[in-house]
Design an enzyme around this catalytic site. Sequence first.
Site, short mmCIF file in Angstrom:
data_model
loop_
_atom_site.label_atom_id
_atom_site.label_comp_id
_atom_site.label_asym_id
_atom_site.label_seq_id
_atom_site.Cartn_x
_atom_site.Cartn_y
_atom_site.Cartn_z
N ASP A 17 4.44 -6.32 -7.07
CA ASP A 17 4.81 -4.92 -7.15
C ASP A 17 3.63 -4.12 -6.59
O ASP A 17 2.51 -4.63 -6.49
CB ASP A 17 5.07 -4.56 -8.61
CG ASP A 17 5.27 -3.08 -8.81
OD1 ASP A 17 6.13 -2.50 -8.13
OD2 ASP A 17 4.55 -2.50 -9.64
N ASP A 19 2.92 -0.06 -6.95
CA ASP A 19 2.38 1.02 -7.77
C ASP A 19 2.05 0.53 -9.18
O ASP A 19 2.92 0.03 -9.89
CB ASP A 19 3.38 2.18 -7.84
CG ASP A 19 3.64 2.78 -6.47
OD1 ASP A 19 2.70 3.33 -5.88
OD2 ASP A 19 4.79 2.68 -5.99
N ASP A 173 3.55 -4.48 -13.40
CA ASP A 173 2.97 -3.71 -14.50
C ASP A 173 4.04 -3.11 -15.40
O ASP A 173 3.73 -2.69 -16.51
CB ASP A 173 2.10 -2.58 -13.95
CG ASP A 173 2.92 -1.49 -13.27
OD1 ASP A 173 2.77 -0.31 -13.65
OD2 ASP A 173 3.69 -1.80 -12.36
#
Length: 204
Positions: A17, A19, A173
């Site tokens: 991922d 961001d 995250d």
Amino acid sequence: MLKRFYPSRDYEALLFDFDGTVADTMGTHLEAWNLGLAAYDLSLSKEQHQTWAGIPTVKIVELLNQKHGTQISAENFLKEKEVHYLASLGTVKSIVPVMEIIQHYHGKLPMAIVTGSRRKIVELTMDHLGIGKYFDLLVCAEDYVNGKPAPDCFLKAAASFNIKPQHCLAFEDADLGIQSAHSAGMDCLKVTADMQLLSLPVSR
């Protein structure tokens, strides 16, 4: 290097991922959201922003319209938010523990960015950070229909590498991203708020 997280596993590809995982952009994105939403007397909390992490901006605008009874143009807002984000791009930094893994496996394993953000913004952020050379593939919001937590984006990356999903390791995250990776049949490492890594194996 990954053996301290998964001692008995070898992986054939690493899928990241973007961001909040590779780039520490979440605060910058939240500020851009709230600068744009101020025109509509709305705001987005840090908690809600994190809950929706991984969902494309256009879809979040649709969710906000449903929640508040507004009629914000998703396409117009997307352009406004990107202007605000790019104005603060110079403050964005990479996430060091994840970059150490990326640098270690560069040239050893294929690596991809798998994100709900638009390609233009990801590429500009990667250029700012000087990290484009590490990645063989970008899978961005324009490249699939069903966003996280659907597995589509991770499955697309695995298919592009011609590697079975169970042989890929994802880095995420956000809860929706972790669900997406697990739905694709992949192990996942979670990047926590204090930028540490936690192993999140998927049951096979």
